[in-house]
Design a protein around this motif. Structure first.
Motif, PDB file in Angstrom:
ATOM      1  N   SER A 196      -3.909  17.660 -26.515  1.00 12.29           N
ATOM      2  CA  SER A 196      -2.472  17.743 -26.788  1.00 12.29           C
ATOM      3  C   SER A 196      -1.883  16.426 -27.270  1.00 12.29           C
ATOM      4  O   SER A 196      -0.703  16.371 -27.624  1.00 12.29           O
ATOM      5  CB  SER A 196      -1.727  18.186 -25.527  1.00 12.29           C
TER       6      SER A 196
ATOM      7  N   LEU B  94      -6.365  22.350 -29.638  1.00 16.94           N
ATOM      8  CA  LEU B  94      -5.223  22.376 -28.734  1.00 16.94           C
ATOM      9  C   LEU B  94      -5.557  23.299 -27.564  1.00 16.94           C
ATOM     10  O   LEU B  94      -6.345  24.237 -27.706  1.00 16.94           O
ATOM     11  CB  LEU B  94      -3.970  22.898 -29.454  1.00 16.94           C
ATOM     12  N   SER B  95      -4.955  23.016 -26.413  1.00 14.03           N
ATOM     13  CA  SER B  95      -5.139  23.870 -25.243  1.00 14.03           C
ATOM     14  C   SER B  95      -3.886  23.823 -24.399  1.00 14.03           C
ATOM     15  O   SER B  95      -3.044  22.935 -24.527  1.00 14.03           O
ATOM     16  CB  SER B  95      -6.354  23.419 -24.418  1.00 14.03           C
TER      17      SER B  95
ATOM     18  N   ARG C  96       1.812  21.987 -31.172  1.00 16.23           N
ATOM     19  CA  ARG C  96       1.986  20.725 -30.442  1.00 16.23           C
ATOM     20  C   ARG C  96       3.369  20.182 -30.782  1.00 16.23           C
ATOM     21  O   ARG C  96       3.768  20.178 -31.950  1.00 16.23           O
ATOM     22  CB  ARG C  96       0.909  19.721 -30.881  1.00 16.23           C
TER      23      ARG C  96
ATOM     24  N   VAL D 231       2.958  21.312 -25.165  1.00 16.25           N
ATOM     25  CA  VAL D 231       2.327  22.372 -25.945  1.00 16.25           C
ATOM     26  C   VAL D 231       3.263  23.576 -25.964  1.00 16.25           C
ATOM     27  O   VAL D 231       3.700  24.058 -24.911  1.00 16.25           O
ATOM     28  CB  VAL D 231       0.964  22.757 -25.342  1.00 16.25           C
TER      29      VAL D 231
ATOM     30  N   LEU E 192      -1.504  24.212 -34.768  1.00 13.62           N
ATOM     31  CA  LEU E 192      -2.925  23.859 -34.842  1.00 13.62           C
ATOM     32  C   LEU E 192      -3.738  25.087 -35.204  1.00 13.62           C
ATOM     33  O   LEU E 192      -3.645  26.125 -34.546  1.00 13.62           O
ATOM     34  CB  LEU E 192      -3.400  23.280 -33.511  1.00 13.62           C
TER      35      LEU E 192
ATOM     36  N   ASP F  31      -4.511  12.385 -22.022  1.00 18.77           N
ATOM     37  CA  ASP F  31      -4.915  13.785 -22.055  1.00 18.77           C
ATOM     38  C   ASP F  31      -5.994  14.033 -21.003  1.00 18.77           C
ATOM     39  O   ASP F  31      -6.658  13.104 -20.549  1.00 18.77           O
ATOM     40  CB  ASP F  31      -5.490  14.142 -23.432  1.00 18.77           C
TER      41      ASP F  31
ATOM     42  N   GLU G 197      -3.995  21.067 -39.288  1.00 19.88           N
ATOM     43  CA  GLU G 197      -2.602  21.218 -38.883  1.00 19.88           C
ATOM     44  C   GLU G 197      -1.780  21.939 -39.946  1.00 19.88           C
ATOM     45  O   GLU G 197      -2.072  21.863 -41.133  1.00 19.88           O
ATOM     46  CB  GLU G 197      -1.972  19.844 -38.636  1.00 19.88           C
TER      47      GLU G 197
ATOM     48  N   ARG H  49       3.837  27.526 -27.278  1.00 22.03           N
ATOM     49  CA  ARG H  49       3.129  28.724 -27.744  1.00 22.03           C
ATOM     50  C   ARG H  49       4.140  29.851 -27.955  1.00 22.03           C
ATOM     51  O   ARG H  49       4.986  30.120 -27.100  1.00 22.03           O
ATOM     52  CB  ARG H  49       2.080  29.147 -26.719  1.00 22.03           C
TER      53      ARG H  49
END
Length: 369
Positions: free
Chosen positions: A217, A289-290, A139, A222, A62, A268, A42, A224
């Motif tokens: 997550s 992470l996704s 995150r 999340v 992440l 999750d 992180e 981006r």
């Protein structure tokens, strides 16, 4: 250090793996839920992103900042690279002729994802172009409304003429029954330093209908952030000095107008489900992470070969025909990027970063224009 084999060896030697609040902070009680294998990868608040931006308080990046050269940048410098290589080939042929040796050139194999490159694609240039595209995968650990508004406040300073609204989520978010279902801000503007940038900020809270967060997550939204230089590629390489930005407004001093609520996720997505576009990474890769809107997954692997295998599998199953490939050797990182287009026009991209922190691989899908 410009040869990838040496970079991989050095990287391997250095590799070490190891509810929201009202004030937008990161409660210690929440931080204890972070698995140790993720915690060590992180980057906390104030970590630099690009162009003077940084990770806002209440968010966690992440993996390393994803960086790569855009296709526009590569195309701009490719003729210069071809000219330099042609001159080198001519000089080698003349030297060989003077020494009376065979001047028949040896065919150069077409590079594939299985071929280890010798170094930066543009290493023959005196000043190889630097990456002009950046992606921060974050995150949201703190109060989502405050965290998102802090990010917007930073962007408003970066692009002062873009008209970014910082106190009204409805300006770029959607909601159902006052529950936020997603946010998408996509615009271009000019920085105080005169740079033309495209900014794409998205926030994905997860599957609201089933109260299921995105995989890895930790039941949190999340966020981006994609930053792309869209001015003249060569001009963008001439001045690499950081933007001198004013301090952003304190969003805590104003009230957010919608009063929308961020839905609380119960769990999750399970590890047995595909992470991105039907793809399930092997157990040897730790997903950090996704997100699904837009689709991405970022992960770390113990060995570079595992990341290479994942990238190859992911792209080969989605792209028909040849892949494009670029290698950047910059500071203490080697960045291998592959990309192509799926039959339906979807862009497919993988970015493999080898650094002192470890091996990282990010998988991206871009919807057709």
């Amino acid at each position: 250090m410009r040869r990838l084999t040496a970079a991989i060896a050095a990287t391997t030697a250095l590799l070490t793996l190891t509810g929201c609040t009202s004030n937008g902070g990161v409660p210690s009680a929440d931080r204890t839920t972070v698995p140790p294998e993720i915690d060590s990868h992180e980057s906390g608040p104030a970590s630099p992103i690009a162009y003077g931006l940084s990770v806002p308080a209440g968010a966690t990046q992440l993996g390393p900042l994803v960086r790569y050269r855009s296709e526009r940048l590569i195309d701009a410098f490719k003729p210069e690279l071809d000219a330099v290589r042609a001159e080198q080939a001519l000089e080698e042929a003349e030297e060989a002729e003077e020494e009376g040796t065979d001047t028949t050139p040896t065919p150069t194999p077409t590079p594939t994802i299985d071929t280890r490159p010798e170094g930066d694609l543009f290493e023959d240039l005196d000043d190889p172009p630097k990456p002009d595209t950046f992606v921060s995968l974050m995150r949201v650990d703190g109060n989502p409304t405050l965290v998102v508004r802090r990010m917007l406040a930073e962007l408003d300073v970066l692009l002062p003429e873009a008209g970014i609204v910082t106190d009204d989520l409805s300006s770029f978010c959607q909601a159902k029954d006052r529950r936020v279902t997603g946010c998408d801000l996509d615009l271009t503007g000019t920085t105080p330093g005169g740079r033309d940038l495209r900014v794409h900020l998205t926030v994905d809270p997860g599957r609201v209908s089933t109260r299921t967060g995105n995989f890895a997550s930790l039941e949190r939204p999340v966020m981006r952030l994609d930053l792309s230089y869209v001015g003249d590629p060569r001009t963008g390489q001439e001045d690499r000095t950081p933007e001198e930005l004013e301090d952003p407004d304190e969003v805590e001093d104003t009230t957010e107008k919608t009063g929308w609520i961020w839905p609380k996720m119960d769990e999750d997505a399970p590890a047995t489900e595909p992470v991105i576009d039907g793809y399930l990474p092997p157990s040897s890769a730790t997903v950090l992470l996704s997100g699904q809107r837009p689709p991405f997954a970022t992960m770390t692997t113990l060995r570079a070969s595992i990341a290479t295998e994942v990238a190859e599998t992911f792209t080969s199953e989605r792209v028909e025909g040849a892949l494009e490939r670029d290698v950047v050797a910059d500071l203490n990182e080697v960045i291998i990027t592959t990309w192509g287009t799926r039959a339906d026009g979807t862009g497919v991209r993988t970015v493999h970063t080898l650094s002192a922190r470890g091996n990282y691989l990010s998988l991206f899908l871009t919807p057709p224009a």
